[in-house]
Design an enzyme around this catalytic site. Structure first.
Site, short mmCIF file in Angstrom:
data_model
loop_
_atom_site.label_atom_id
_atom_site.label_comp_id
_atom_site.label_asym_id
_atom_site.label_seq_id
_atom_site.Cartn_x
_atom_site.Cartn_y
_atom_site.Cartn_z
N GLN A 131 -7.54 0.94 4.14
CA GLN A 131 -8.29 0.76 5.28
C GLN A 131 -9.72 0.32 4.94
O GLN A 131 -10.52 -0.24 5.66
CB GLN A 131 -8.37 1.63 6.49
CG GLN A 131 -6.98 1.65 7.10
CD GLN A 131 -6.66 0.52 8.10
OE1 GLN A 131 -7.57 0.04 8.46
NE2 GLN A 131 -5.31 0.27 8.35
N SER A 138 -4.03 -2.52 -0.26
CA SER A 138 -3.18 -3.26 0.11
C SER A 138 -3.72 -4.69 0.74
O SER A 138 -4.82 -4.39 1.55
CB SER A 138 -2.17 -2.62 1.38
OG SER A 138 -1.30 -3.56 1.82
N ALA A 139 -3.44 -5.71 0.39
CA ALA A 139 -4.16 -7.01 0.46
C ALA A 139 -3.90 -7.34 1.98
O ALA A 139 -4.97 -8.14 2.46
CB ALA A 139 -3.20 -8.17 -0.43
N HIS A 140 -2.83 -7.19 2.97
CA HIS A 140 -2.70 -7.90 4.02
C HIS A 140 -3.96 -7.08 4.94
O HIS A 140 -4.07 -7.42 6.28
CB HIS A 140 -1.44 -7.57 4.64
CG HIS A 140 -1.04 -6.19 4.96
ND1 HIS A 140 -1.05 -5.97 6.42
CD2 HIS A 140 -0.56 -5.17 4.36
CE1 HIS A 140 -0.36 -4.66 6.31
NE2 HIS A 140 -0.24 -4.23 5.31
N THR A 199 9.78 -8.13 -11.58
CA THR A 199 9.12 -9.52 -11.68
C THR A 199 7.70 -9.47 -10.86
O THR A 199 7.66 -9.12 -9.69
CB THR A 199 9.78 -10.69 -11.53
OG1 THR A 199 10.84 -10.50 -12.40
CG2 THR A 199 9.27 -11.89 -11.87
N ASN A 230 -6.94 5.17 9.68
CA ASN A 230 -6.44 3.84 9.97
C ASN A 230 -6.39 3.99 11.53
O ASN A 230 -6.29 2.97 12.24
CB ASN A 230 -4.98 3.42 9.53
CG ASN A 230 -4.04 4.64 9.58
OD1 ASN A 230 -4.47 5.59 8.96
ND2 ASN A 230 -3.08 4.71 10.12
N GLY A 243 0.83 -1.24 0.06
CA GLY A 243 -0.04 0.00 0.00
C GLY A 243 0.98 1.40 -0.23
O GLY A 243 0.58 2.28 -0.63
N CYS A 276 4.69 6.83 23.55
CA CYS A 276 5.61 5.99 24.08
C CYS A 276 5.56 4.78 23.10
O CYS A 276 6.19 3.75 23.32
CB CYS A 276 5.24 5.77 25.45
SG CYS A 276 6.55 6.91 26.20
C1 LIG Z 1 -4.39 3.95 5.52
C2 LIG Z 1 -2.96 3.17 5.41
N1 LIG Z 1 -2.25 3.66 4.16
C3 LIG Z 1 -1.12 2.73 3.78
C4 LIG Z 1 -0.79 1.85 4.65
C5 LIG Z 1 0.19 1.15 4.10
O1 LIG Z 1 0.29 -0.22 3.62
P1 LIG Z 1 1.19 -1.24 3.53
O2 LIG Z 1 1.57 -1.90 5.09
O3 LIG Z 1 0.79 -2.29 2.56
O4 LIG Z 1 2.62 -0.58 3.04
C6 LIG Z 1 -1.46 1.48 5.91
C7 LIG Z 1 -1.11 0.36 6.49
O5 LIG Z 1 -0.67 0.59 7.66
C8 LIG Z 1 -2.55 2.15 5.91
O6 LIG Z 1 -3.36 1.95 7.13
ZN LIG Z 2 7.61 6.63 28.12
#
Ligand SMILES: Cc1ncc(COP(=O)(O)O)c(C=O)c1O
Ligand SMILES: [Zn+2]
Lengths: 395, 127
Positions: free
Chosen positions: A180, A200-202, A238, A152, A72, A326
């Protein structure tokens, strides 16, 4: 192993079994390079093309408008950098928001160093961008508006369709970071007038390290990566065939189960939020009460700090996240929480619980039983709580 | 990411609480940076006979508060002044590098509490 509960789906998700099984053959039997003309290569190419077709259909995009990327982050970097570089003769102004992911914000900051002018739109207390403000900031030198579909951290969903009407009318490109949003928000790039969209697939039960950028046909863009002729000469390297197959399988599954999943998630999320609010005092809900991602709950607990909450929860087997300084290694809490107007103090005490399809009502019960003790213990330790209780005089 | 000792002091912090009418009190940090520590001292014949703390902060801040108070309990004022964030961190078997700034808090709070004690001594003598 002891009981473990995962409430951090906004960070990443476990891969779906079905998705994993669809990917596996492309690591072994069908391992060919899609650029090769022999049968190995052609089998892989067929898989990539099918995946592109599936992904396009979910977004109501064209087959040749989907470009696979390594993440992503890469999709965000490419969208913004690519449009900026290809359109700098037209103008040097970019509009984005203060609550974007760092993949967008830092790309914009880098472009500022290269002479571009970037407007970081403020958001209201719920994290919403005002489309009218987008409109009034667009000038003759504006080339791109980049506003995320959903945040996010606080889960706020932006009025992208309204913004899309404006950018279309003004002839400015619209990019949206939908990382998200995919999987829980129905996306139609035509209806919403989106020119570029990152995913982003994950984040939707697919594999890590694979993303995609939708680029509307005719959009003026430079590549980010140079090299081979992959992705119709626009993204060298690739193809990650198993990843691409995984992404497409995951996005299709997520789309077809979306309404059902959302309903379940919203019910659990609202019970979690209401439960916390009734059981614990001095808690604030961050983000919008309704216009928020189905699985997102972001709460600030006054007088205590996020990391100590996270660790205490982890000791009870619950995995969550926080916007406190923190937890980030920097001195400031999350830029998103500050942008919605939280004081540093309240921002440090934030807790993000992002639910996913594997969570159960029993897990919500366990969480609601566990959290009050943790908060009470940390508050008893906190000098801020002491002051609040009426103050202790030592003069 | 944290050592067993840090986790132990985070889960079971020693000396949490307040002392009413303490001989010295010190508060450092602010909510802005995310860590606040308040230390209360009971001092008799220049010896720290009791110490309590309250901390708003991450696990590193809580654990260093706990360890630092353990290290100065029963010590003379001068010995307590010699306790540094380094000695506290070492006693905890180390902290992740990004957390070192959180450990400075305890050293500073103790120093401030001792300063407060000394000032009170002076006003008493002066009166
Ligand atoms: C809003 C948003 N944009 C971009 C990303 C980045 O995606 P990736 O982890 O696939 O690089 C994230 C993931 O943390 C996200 O939450
Ligand atoms: Zn601290």
């Amino acid at each position: 192993m002891k009981k473990r509960i995962y409430f951090d789906h906004a960070a990443t998700t476990a891969i779906n079994r079905e998705v994993l099984e669809a990917m596996l053959p492309y690591y072994s039997q069908e391992f060919g390079n899609p650029s090769s003309i022999h049968s190995y290569g052609q089998q892989a190419k067929k898989a990539v093309d099918q995946a592109r077709d599936k992904t396009a259909k979910v977004l109501n995009a064209g087959f040749d408008e989907i470009f696979f990327t390594g993440s992503g982050t890469e999709a965000d970097n490419w969208a913004i950098h690519g449009v900026a570089m290809a359109n700098k003769k037209k103008g040097n102004h970019i509009i984005t928001s203060a609550i974007e992911h760092h993949a967008v914000l830092y790309t914009c900051q880098r472009l500022e160093k290269a002479g571009f002018r970037v407007t970081y739109l403020p958001v209201d207390r719920y994290g919403l961008v005002d489309p009218k403000q987008v409109e009034s900031e667009i000038g003759p030198d504006t080339i791109l508006v980049s506003i995320m579909l959903a945040n996010n951290e606080i889960g706020t969903i932006q009025p992208i369709k309204e913004i899309g009407k404006i950018t279309k009318e003004k002839g400015v490109y619209l990019h949206t970071d939908a990382v998200q949003g995919v999987g829980s928000i129905a996306i139609d790039v035509c209806d919403m007038n989106i020119d570029l969209l990152s995913l982003s697939a994950h984040k939707f039960y697919g594999p890590k390290g694979i993303g995609a950028l939708y680029i509307r046909k005719g959009t003026k863009m430079t590549p980010l990566l140079y090299g081979g002729a992959q992705e119709r000469n626009r993204r060298a390297g690739t193809e990650n065939t198993p990843g691409i197959v995984g992404l497409a399988t995951a996005i299709e599954l997520a789309r077809s189960n979306m309404e059902e999943n959302n309903q379940r998630l919203i019910k659990m999320r609202d019970r979690l939020i209401d439960g916390v609010m009734t059981k614990i005092d001095n808690v604030v809900l961050n983000g919008h009460p309704e216009l928020r991602l189905p699985g997102n709950a972001n709460l600030s607990f006054e007088f205590i700090e996020g990391e100590s909450m996270l660790l205490s929860l982890d000791l009870k087997g619950i995995a969550a996240s926080s916007g406190s300084a923190c937890t980030s290694g920097s001195l400031d809490p999350s830029h998103v929480l500050l942008a919605i107007g939280l004081s540093h103090e309240i921002a440090h005490g934030s807790l993000r619980l992002s639910l996913g399809i594997d969570n159960t009502e029993e897990e919500i019960d366990y969480f609601l039983d566990t959290l009050p003790e943790i908060v009470a213990r940390l508050r008893e330790m906190s000098p801020l709580f002491l002051q609040k209780k009426g103050g202790y005089s030592y003069v | 990411m944290y050592s067993e000792k840090v986790m132990d002091h985070f889960i079971n912090p020693r000396n949490v609480g307040e002392i009413s009418e303490p001989d010295g009190v010190g508060e450092v940090g602010n909510a802005r940076c995310g860590d606040i520590m308040k230390v209360f001292l009971r001092i008799e014949d220049n010896v720290i006979v009791d110490v309590k703390f309250k901390t708003f902060g991450c696990a590193a801040a809580i654990a260093t508060s706990s360890m630092a108070t353990e290290l100065i309990k029963g010590k003379s004022v001068d010995e307590a002044l010699a306790v540094t964030n380094k000695s506290v961190t070492e006693a905890l078997d180390g902290l992740p590098p990004v957390k070192l700034h959180c450990s400075v808090l305890a050293e500073e709070a103790i120093q401030k509490a001792i300063e407060d004690f000394k000032e009170k001594q002076e006003t008493k003598v002066g009166a």
